[in-house]
Scaffold this motif. Structure first.
Motif, PDB file in Angstrom:
ATOM      1  N   ILE A  39      39.883  41.378  43.073  1.00  0.00           N
ATOM      2  CA  ILE A  39      40.501  41.578  41.759  1.00  0.00           C
ATOM      3  C   ILE A  39      41.065  42.982  41.718  1.00  0.00           C
ATOM      4  CG2 ILE A  39      40.137  41.508  39.264  1.00  0.00           C
ATOM      5  CD1 ILE A  39      37.480  39.971  39.971  1.00  0.00           C
ATOM      6  N   SER A  40      42.329  43.090  41.400  1.00  0.00           N
ATOM      7  CA  SER A  40      42.971  44.399  41.362  1.00  0.00           C
ATOM      8  C   SER A  40      43.819  44.542  40.115  1.00  0.00           C
ATOM      9  CB  SER A  40      43.851  44.600  42.602  1.00  0.00           C
ATOM     10  OG  SER A  40      44.598  45.798  42.496  1.00  0.00           O
ATOM     11  N   SER A  41      43.805  45.719  39.539  1.00  0.00           N
ATOM     12  CA  SER A  41      44.695  46.046  38.428  1.00  0.00           C
ATOM     13  C   SER A  41      45.810  46.961  38.900  1.00  0.00           C
ATOM     14  CB  SER A  41      43.911  46.710  37.294  1.00  0.00           C
ATOM     15  OG  SER A  41      43.383  47.958  37.728  1.00  0.00           O
ATOM     16  N   GLY A  42      46.010  47.056  40.225  1.00  0.00           N
ATOM     17  CA  GLY A  42      47.010  47.969  40.764  1.00  0.00           C
ATOM     18  C   GLY A  42      46.584  49.414  40.674  1.00  0.00           C
ATOM     19  N   LEU A  83      38.686  47.311  33.975  1.00  0.00           N
ATOM     20  CA  LEU A  83      38.986  45.921  33.642  1.00  0.00           C
ATOM     21  C   LEU A  83      38.708  45.026  34.845  1.00  0.00           C
ATOM     22  CD1 LEU A  83      40.140  43.694  31.849  1.00  0.00           C
ATOM     23  CD2 LEU A  83      42.429  44.378  32.603  1.00  0.00           C
ATOM     24  N   ALA A  84      39.119  45.469  36.040  1.00  0.00           N
ATOM     25  CA  ALA A  84      38.856  44.690  37.253  1.00  0.00           C
ATOM     26  C   ALA A  84      37.358  44.515  37.461  1.00  0.00           C
ATOM     27  CB  ALA A  84      39.498  45.369  38.459  1.00  0.00           C
ATOM     28  N   ARG A  85      36.596  45.570  37.213  1.00  0.00           N
ATOM     29  CA  ARG A  85      35.142  45.471  37.388  1.00  0.00           C
ATOM     30  C   ARG A  85      34.517  44.541  36.359  1.00  0.00           C
ATOM     31  NH1 ARG A  85      34.660  51.966  37.952  1.00  0.00           N
ATOM     32  NH2 ARG A  85      35.603  52.136  40.026  1.00  0.00           N
ATOM     33  N   ALA A  86      35.032  44.568  35.139  1.00  0.00           N
ATOM     34  CA  ALA A  86      34.505  43.668  34.111  1.00  0.00           C
ATOM     35  C   ALA A  86      34.757  42.214  34.481  1.00  0.00           C
ATOM     36  CB  ALA A  86      35.134  43.995  32.754  1.00  0.00           C
ATOM     37  N   LEU A  87      35.945  41.932  35.024  1.00  0.00           N
ATOM     38  CA  LEU A  87      36.242  40.567  35.450  1.00  0.00           C
ATOM     39  C   LEU A  87      35.370  40.161  36.635  1.00  0.00           C
ATOM     40  CD1 LEU A  87      40.134  40.498  35.175  1.00  0.00           C
ATOM     41  CD2 LEU A  87      38.478  39.381  33.689  1.00  0.00           C
ATOM     42  N   ARG A  88      35.113  41.110  37.522  1.00  0.00           N
ATOM     43  CA  ARG A  88      34.231  40.807  38.644  1.00  0.00           C
ATOM     44  C   ARG A  88      32.837  40.432  38.145  1.00  0.00           C
ATOM     45  NH1 ARG A  88      32.169  45.763  41.740  1.00  0.00           N
ATOM     46  NH2 ARG A  88      30.849  45.706  39.898  1.00  0.00           N
ATOM     47  N   GLU A  89      32.317  41.170  37.185  1.00  0.00           N
ATOM     48  CA  GLU A  89      30.989  40.867  36.654  1.00  0.00           C
ATOM     49  C   GLU A  89      30.958  39.494  35.993  1.00  0.00           C
ATOM     50  OE1 GLU A  89      30.197  44.115  34.069  1.00  0.00           O
ATOM     51  OE2 GLU A  89      29.992  45.588  35.697  1.00  0.00           O
ATOM     52  N   ARG A  90      32.048  39.122  35.336  1.00  0.00           N
ATOM     53  CA  ARG A  90      32.110  37.805  34.706  1.00  0.00           C
ATOM     54  C   ARG A  90      32.106  36.706  35.764  1.00  0.00           C
ATOM     55  NH1 ARG A  90      36.979  36.953  30.627  1.00  0.00           N
ATOM     56  NH2 ARG A  90      35.955  38.811  29.769  1.00  0.00           N
TER      57      ARG A  90
END
Length: 485
Positions: free
Chosen positions: A137-140, A146-153
């Motif tokens: 997951i990357s936000s560029g 935000l990328a880390r939050a999505l990873r945790e989800r």
């Protein structure tokens, strides 16, 4: 097949890839906690890591003593870049990080500067790992939290058994390829396996039963199932308006036959290796005839492919879906229809225009009038009646004749109208005015197709009820609704 070039973006998307770093040399500049985390991930990937820094923290120093990493003491020296594949700058000194990035760029070596996307030529993504299966997951580099939050989800949502499943499928990859030389049949086999009991067996740790179930599924599978066609409504353009069934079919399809009006955002949801063929038609430029579309559907379905005939709006509202189903039925092709939100409903909603209203309109008429010749077939006396809404799918060039005929048959010249251009899309525009000035107003604001015309008292509500995009552009001061009754 026509392939459109990608649209330019204000900030370019990063190209995702997974690098094999086994036994490849990687330099990490910095000796603190941030550098240690980067080194740990690189060692896990099998890289040969060199750490350059005046001092190392305790863990890095221990790894150097154990021979797991090589330590180069001192300030950054461009010669450290010799024979390196990747470089990570992880110091807390901005000028040092910039020097690393400049030197690496001069040698065409990929460099990541921690927390500085502008100096980086690649980003280290947040990762979800399930054995050999990895999700990056990357936000560029712009929004790492935000990328880390999505990873945790995703960590909470993705079962640990996926790692065992990926390992099993990898081990039997050659058997699967030998059984299915056609990629479409291979994909359908995977769909059946993933929907079957295999994952459950792995989840409870019964690997022997899982192997037997895999062997059974591989032996029982039909190599070349019959093809099919799904007529799918893509809606007006906003991908959020797709149905769940439509999204699933877009991810299962082998071939997508799509109209010109299907938005790029919707096409971005199509499975990446599906063949996309534009079969769009527009006024004066029918580069694919309807018979040609029929031939393409039959050709690909007969070859055993899953075809999605993707139409803007709804397939059965001015979409010629009925004609296409007749052809499929005549030739014995399996089909289904997935409705889409038609332009009249979507454009009115995104413009803040209720198609019906207790005080102003008790009925709605959907009609198409793409040219003056088609106007001769319309029932004008009925269309001119009050207390109804007309939603007109039409070419912009026919506006003048349409408004003139409607007034000539009794519709009040002060009846409000709303023209919705590119409804539901980021560039949506709404132009409002009175029926008497329809053509002049459209010309003044240079209204272009695709545009939907809404005629009726409810169109006068657009200026008060709009909620999406810019406020409506008005061609004249709106008359009170009572004047248009």
């Amino acid at each position: 097949m026509t392939v459109a070039p990608p649209s330019p973006a204000s900030s370019p998307l990063l190209f995702p890839l997974f690098a094999d770093l086994r036994e490849r040399r990687v330099l990490v500049v910095g000796g603190g906690a941030v550098a240690r985390r980067k080194v740990a991930a690189l060692l896990e990937a099998g890289a040969r890591v060199t750490v350059g820094a005046p001092q190392l923290d305790l863990a890095l120093a221990e790894w150097a003593t154990q021979g797991r990493i090589e330590h180069r003491s001192g300030r950054f020296d461009p010669n450290w870049l010799d024979r390196m594949w990747l470089v990570i700058a992880a110091t807390d000194h901005g000028p040092s990080n910039r020097a690393v990035a400049t030197a690496a760029d001069a040698r065409r070596i990929w460099v990541n500067v921690v927390d500085d996307a502008g100096l980086s030529s690649f980003q280290v993504p947040a990762r979800v790992e399930r054995g050999p299966l990895q999700i990056a997951i990357s936000s560029g580099g712009g929004a790492p939290m935000l990328a880390r939050a999505l990873r945790e989800r995703l960590e909470r949502q993705l079962d640990e058994s996926l790692g065992a499943l990926a390992t099993l499928l990898t081990r039997h990859r050659q058997r699967i390829r030998a059984r299915f030389d056609d990629i479409g049949a291979r994909r359908r086999f995977f769909d059946r396996v993933l929907a079957g009991p295999l994952s459950g067996l792995l989840r409870r740790g019964d690997h022997e039963a899982a192997e037997l179930e895999f062997d059974r599924a591989l032996a029982a599978a039909t190599p070349r199932p019959a093809g099919s066609v799904a007529l799918v409504g893509a809606g007006p353009g906003d991908p959020g308006l797709l149905t769940l069934r439509a999204l699933r079919l877009l991810n299962e399809a082998d071939v997508i036959l799509h109209d010109r009006l299907v938005s790029a955002d919707v096409l971005a949801l199509v499975r990446r290796d599906a063949e996309q063929i534009e079969v769009g038609k527009q006024a004066g430029n029918h580069h694919t005839t309807q018979d040609g579309i029929h031939a393409l559907m039959l050709e690909h379905a007969r070859a055993g492919r899953r075809v999605v005939r993707l139409k803007g709006g709804d397939p059965f509202v001015f979409g010629r879906g009925g004609e296409e189903l007749q052809v499929l039925r005549e030739h014995g092709i399996d089909y289904e229809v997935v409705p889409g939100i038609t332009a009249a409903v979507a454009c009115a909603a995104y413009a803040g225009v209720p198609l019906t209203h207790r005080d102003h309109a008790q009925s709605v008429r959907l009609l198409t009038a793409h040219c003056k010749d088609s106007h001769d077939t319309l029932e004008w006396a009925g269309l001119a009646a009050g207390r109804q809404t007309l939603a007109v799918y039409m070419g912009v060039s026919a506006l003048a004749d349409f408004g003139t005929r409607l007034i000539a048959h009794g519709r009040h010249p002060a009846t409000p109208f709303a023209l919705v251009e590119n409804g539901s899309r980021p560039d949506q525009r709404v132009v409002t005015g009175h029926l008497a000035n329809l053509a002049d107003t459209a010309r003044m604001h240079d209204v272009q197709s695709p545009a939907l015309l809404i005629v009726g008292e409810v169109a006068g509500l657009a200026e008060r009820l709009h909620w999406f995009g810019a406020a409506p552009l008005s061609g004249a001061t709106a008359a009170p609704l009572a004047h248009a009754a």
